[in-house]
Design an enzyme around this catalytic site. Structure first.
Site, PDB file in Angstrom:
ATOM      1  N   ASP A  15       0.872  -1.161   0.000  1.00  0.00           N
ATOM      2  CA  ASP A  15       0.000   0.000   0.000  1.00  0.00           C
ATOM      3  C   ASP A  15       0.919   1.224   0.000  1.00  0.00           C
ATOM      4  O   ASP A  15       2.134   1.098   0.211  1.00  0.00           O
ATOM      5  CB  ASP A  15      -0.897  -0.041   1.245  1.00  0.00           C
ATOM      6  CG  ASP A  15      -1.721   1.202   1.422  1.00  0.00           C
ATOM      7  OD1 ASP A  15      -2.412   1.591   0.467  1.00  0.00           O
ATOM      8  OD2 ASP A  15      -1.669   1.805   2.510  1.00  0.00           O
ATOM      9  N   ASP A  17      -0.184   5.137   1.057  1.00  0.00           N
ATOM     10  CA  ASP A  17      -0.434   6.094   2.131  1.00  0.00           C
ATOM     11  C   ASP A  17      -0.463   5.416   3.499  1.00  0.00           C
ATOM     12  O   ASP A  17      -1.238   4.484   3.712  1.00  0.00           O
ATOM     13  CB  ASP A  17      -1.762   6.811   1.891  1.00  0.00           C
ATOM     14  CG  ASP A  17      -1.720   7.707   0.661  1.00  0.00           C
ATOM     15  OD1 ASP A  17      -0.823   8.561   0.605  1.00  0.00           O
ATOM     16  OD2 ASP A  17      -2.555   7.532  -0.237  1.00  0.00           O
ATOM     17  N   ASP A 169      -1.524  -0.633   6.148  1.00  0.00           N
ATOM     18  CA  ASP A 169      -1.604   0.060   7.425  1.00  0.00           C
ATOM     19  C   ASP A 169      -3.033   0.171   7.939  1.00  0.00           C
ATOM     20  O   ASP A 169      -3.243   0.661   9.039  1.00  0.00           O
ATOM     21  CB  ASP A 169      -1.030   1.489   7.301  1.00  0.00           C
ATOM     22  CG  ASP A 169      -1.958   2.413   6.535  1.00  0.00           C
ATOM     23  OD1 ASP A 169      -2.346   3.458   7.091  1.00  0.00           O
ATOM     24  OD2 ASP A 169      -2.297   2.086   5.391  1.00  0.00           O
TER      25      ASP A 169
END
Length: 212
Positions: A15, A17, A169
């Protein structure tokens, strides 16, 4: 806790961000800055909307403030976040070193639009390591927690889902990885906590990245 099966991993799907670049708080703060009558602060946004699709966040904000946002709100929001990125965005510590040394094939699968991905990676020096291997929800019209984006990335990279590791995250990202049948590693920077109920392995610092 379920341990990673490192010998099965042939491809790493990151991922972006909040995983490679420290942008999640900046992006969520951008919503607070551009909707003046919203009474949610960035801490509420992180707790409840982290990793969610742009249009889902807009719908939640509209429900909170009791009116539709301007038709050009996305343009306003994206421009403001781009300015914040120019001033504040950084990669997480040791990310550039780990990514450049990683011998396995790697790519990025992000819910953000391609232009935003290019901007983030360019500012942080990561773009050369992922050029041509950027996959966006906007291209495939599939948003986490649906598995479509990760499955698309695996197919384009040429690997079976079970041989891919997703580094994420957010709760929605981990759910998408599970639905795709992929192994997953949750990035939880120092000072943060994993989301409730998470039972997999955690990455607190890229110095401890398990694949080198």
């Amino acid at each position: 806790m379920k341990k990673l099966e490192l010998d099965r991993i042939q491809c790493v799907i990151f991922d972006l961000d909040g995983t490679l670049v420290d942008s999640e708080v900046i992006c969520l703060q951008g919503y607070c800055d551009t909707v003046p009558d919203l009474d949610w602060d960035v801490h509420y946004m992180i707790e409840n909307l982290r990793g969610c699709q742009f249009h889902a966040i807009v719908a939640a904000m509209e429900g909170r403030v009791g009116h539709k946002l301007a038709d050009d709100y996305e343009i306003t929001y994206r421009a403001h976040v781009a300015e914040l990125f120019e001033a504040e965005l950084k990669a997480f510590p040791d990310v550039v070193e780990v990514v450049s040394a990683l011998n396995l094939p790697k790519c990025i699968a992000s819910a953000g639009p391609p232009k935003k991905m290019q901007h983030s990676l360019g500012l942080t020096g990561l773009l050369p390591h992922f050029e041509g291997r950027l996959f966006s929800s906007y291209d495939v019209q599939s948003w986490k927690p649906e598995p479509g984006l990760f499955l698309h990335a695996a197919e384009k990279m040429g690997f079976a889902p079970q041989n891919c590791l997703v580094v994420e995250d957010s709760a929605v990202g981990i759910k998408a990885a599970r639905r795709a049948g992929m192994q997953h590693l949750l990035h939880v920077p120092m000072g943060h906590e994993a989301f409730a109920g998470y039972d997999g392995e955690i990455l607190k610092s890229y110095r401890d990245f398990p694949l080198k």
